[in-house]
Design a protein around this motif. Structure first.
Motif, PDB file in Angstrom:
ATOM      1  N   ASP A 223       0.845  -1.204   0.000  1.00 18.46           N
ATOM      2  CA  ASP A 223       0.000   0.000   0.000  1.00 18.46           C
ATOM      3  C   ASP A 223       0.876   1.248   0.000  1.00 18.46           C
ATOM      4  N   MET A 224       1.591   1.449  -1.079  1.00 14.24           N
ATOM      5  CA  MET A 224       2.517   2.581  -1.138  1.00 14.24           C
ATOM      6  C   MET A 224       1.794   3.914  -1.301  1.00 14.24           C
ATOM      7  N   HIS A 225       0.480   3.873  -1.618  1.00 17.71           N
ATOM      8  CA  HIS A 225      -0.262   5.131  -1.726  1.00 17.71           C
ATOM      9  C   HIS A 225      -0.452   5.792  -0.361  1.00 17.71           C
ATOM     10  N   ARG A 226      -0.229   5.035   0.716  1.00 16.15           N
ATOM     11  CA  ARG A 226      -0.353   5.612   2.056  1.00 16.15           C
ATOM     12  C   ARG A 226       0.925   6.288   2.530  1.00 16.15           C
ATOM     13  N   VAL A 227       2.006   6.123   1.798  1.00 13.91           N
ATOM     14  CA  VAL A 227       3.290   6.641   2.270  1.00 13.91           C
ATOM     15  C   VAL A 227       3.311   8.159   2.255  1.00 13.91           C
ATOM     16  N   ALA A 256       7.283  -3.154  -4.995  1.00 16.06           N
ATOM     17  CA  ALA A 256       6.130  -2.876  -5.850  1.00 16.06           C
ATOM     18  C   ALA A 256       6.528  -2.684  -7.313  1.00 16.06           C
ATOM     19  N   ASN A 257       7.765  -3.044  -7.657  1.00 12.34           N
ATOM     20  CA  ASN A 257       8.253  -2.917  -9.043  1.00 12.34           C
ATOM     21  C   ASN A 257       8.208  -1.468  -9.533  1.00 12.34           C
ATOM     22  N   ARG A 258       8.459  -0.550  -8.639  1.00 13.09           N
ATOM     23  CA  ARG A 258       8.522   0.881  -9.001  1.00 13.09           C
ATOM     24  C   ARG A 258       9.960   1.352  -8.791  1.00 13.09           C
ATOM     25  N   LEU A 259      10.834   0.753  -9.576  1.00 17.61           N
ATOM     26  CA  LEU A 259      12.266   0.988  -9.388  1.00 17.61           C
ATOM     27  C   LEU A 259      12.666   2.411  -9.767  1.00 17.61           C
TER      28      LEU A 259
END
Length: 490
Positions: A223-227, A256-259
């Motif tokens: 849940d990287m949208h919470r960062v 999350a494969n967002r390198l």
């Protein structure tokens, strides 16, 4: 010689005359105890001619005409010993009374400041209150919360503690942080955000550790949208992110494969803050490159790591081997391990060797046969193999149809005779716990292979018979029956 004797004799005669005048019985004692000239001469050695006798000596001599300096010193020494003994006895009594007083004070303080600590092993909180005497309330309570979250207990305990007047003063960010970590390790991320909302409702004072735990939950759950909202909340509360915060966010982006966003945040960290990336930060980026097989980009990270003089570790070596393996460059894995180990004086551990063995097992051509050579090198470097080491080699032998290597490796792991020649020269080949350390599924897979058409049933029968005699080894009875049947049939 006459001068040395005359002066003391005069002194002694005067002392004797004074003693005779003081005591009526002194004449009789003087008659019965006459001093010889030799005795007088010996006692005169304690005096010097022309010196006046000390006052204490004159008093002692008046009491006893045959008094000498040695007797005087002995008397004073005995008084000194008695005084020291009395002082020691007094100190011991005072010390014992002080200890009793301190224990009484501690007991009174503990009874007065008794915090309620709840045992997680019981259902009712009110019935499981135990005293936390002589213990830090925060640390003990945090430990109880960790045990609570690790044993799948109810998730509303935090609210119950905060509503209890006895335990409400103990609830702080440390306790909530422990609850958050427990839920993160259990992957119960929905409860993490419930606890977070409770903290906001209770107006808890957040710390950098609390925010790092929340960001770690985001990275683990994806849940990287919470960062970003969490980072904004940190800024509003005046809390500055540290290296752990950035490394955790980088881990989330890489998972999350967002390198690309991970490298962008890495550059912002170096440019806009005074923080310096550490080994964990670089290892996180290397692992992200290894996930996608980006060998060149990973090598750029390693070069920067060397340039800023951040020393790598064995974990870095493991990630580099993984990077070369994912890029299908097995020879680069050997080169990197050898080069980095010599440059930074690292001694590869079992995890590094296991990754190299895995790189050999998934390779093609001649590299596939280097796994056993790595095992030999590992033993020569005094590194004991573990279960994963043998699991990789055994599955590789089964996949290649090499029955002899498979049987010999099992013997080496179990400590039986007839082990693999690569392990014969070392006493570290046997696993801790022997064959019982090998998983039952792995043993079953190897023995079924040996019973199959590409195996050797007689070798399997002998191996099963020897393994069954070892303590702690449990083989499937059906497998043992099958091995015996195959042996008789052939």
């Amino acid at each position: 010689r006459s001068s040395l004797v005359t002066a003391p004799l005069c002194c002694v005669s005067k002392l004797r005359m004074s003693a005779k005048a003081a005591s009526p019985s002194s004449a009789a004692r003087t008659t019965s105890r006459q001093l010889s000239s030799a005795q007088l001469e010996r006692r005169s050695l304690s005096f010097h001619p022309g010196d006046d006798a000390p006052a204490d000596l004159n008093a002692a001599a008046a009491a006893d005409p045959y008094f000498s300096i040695s007797e005087f010193l002995s008397y004073r020494f005995n008084l000194f010993v008695q005084l020291v003994a009395y002082l020691l006895y007094t100190v011991g009594v005072l010390y014992s009374k002080f200890i009793v007083w301190v224990n009484s004070a501690n007991l009174c303080f503990s009874e007065w400041n008794r915090p309620a600590v709840f045992s997680i092993q019981q259902r009712s909180w009110e019935q499981s209150v135990v005293p936390a005497c002589r213990s830090s309330p925060d640390s003990l309570f945090s430990g109880e919360f960790r045990r609570m979250t690790s044993k799948q207990r109810p998730t509303d305990l935090g609210r119950q503690v905060s509503t209890n007047p006895q335990t409400k003063p103990l609830v702080n960010a440390v306790i909530y942080g422990s609850v958050l970590k427990g839920f993160c390790h259990q992957k119960r991320f929905d409860r993490v955000w419930v606890v977070y909302d409770e903290m906001l409702a209770e107006k808890m004072q957040f710390s950098i550790v609390t925010f790092n735990s929340l960001i770690d939950a985001c990275a683990r759950s994806g849940d990287m949208h919470r960062v970003q909202p969490l980072l904004e909340d940190m800024s509003r509360q005046g809390i500055t992110p540290n290296v752990i915060t950035y490394s955790t966010v980088l881990k989330g982006y890489c998972s999350a494969n967002r390198l690309d966003e991970a490298f962008q945040l890495f550059e912002e960290m170096k440019t806009n803050t005074t923080l310096s990336p550490d080994e964990v930060t670089y290892n996180t980026l290397l692992d992200g490159c290894a996930r996608h097989g980006l060998f060149d980009r990973g090598m750029a990270v390693l070069d920067e790591m060397r340039r800023v003089k951040v020393p790598p570790s064995n974990f870095t070596l493991s990630v580099l081997v993984k990077l070369a393996t994912r890029a299908k460059l097995t020879h680069k894995a050997f080169e990197l391990v050898e080069e980095i180990s010599k440059e930074f004086r690292l001694r590869p551990n079992v995890h590094v060797y296991n990754n190299i063995i895995q790189a050999c097992t998934v390779a093609s051509g001649d590299q596939k046969q280097r796994g056993l050579q790595v095992l030999q090198t590992m033993l020569e470097d005094k590194v004991s193999p573990d279960h994963r080491s043998y699991a990789l080699l055994l599955r590789a032998a089964v996949a290649s149809g090499n029955a002899q290597d498979a049987a010999q490796l099992v013997r080496s792991a179990a400590g039986l005779r007839g082990g693999h020649p690569r392990t014969a020269a070392s006493g570290l080949a046997q696993l801790r716990g022997g064959a019982s350390a090998l998983q039952r599924d792995l043993l079953t897979e190897v023995l079924e292979f040996l019973c199959g058409p590409r195996g050797d049933s007689e070798m399997a029968h002998q191996l099963v018979w020897e393994l069954s005699r070892l303590p702690g080894v449990q083989l499937d009875p059906k497998l043992r029956h099958r091995v015996a049947s195959e042996t008789l049939r052939r």
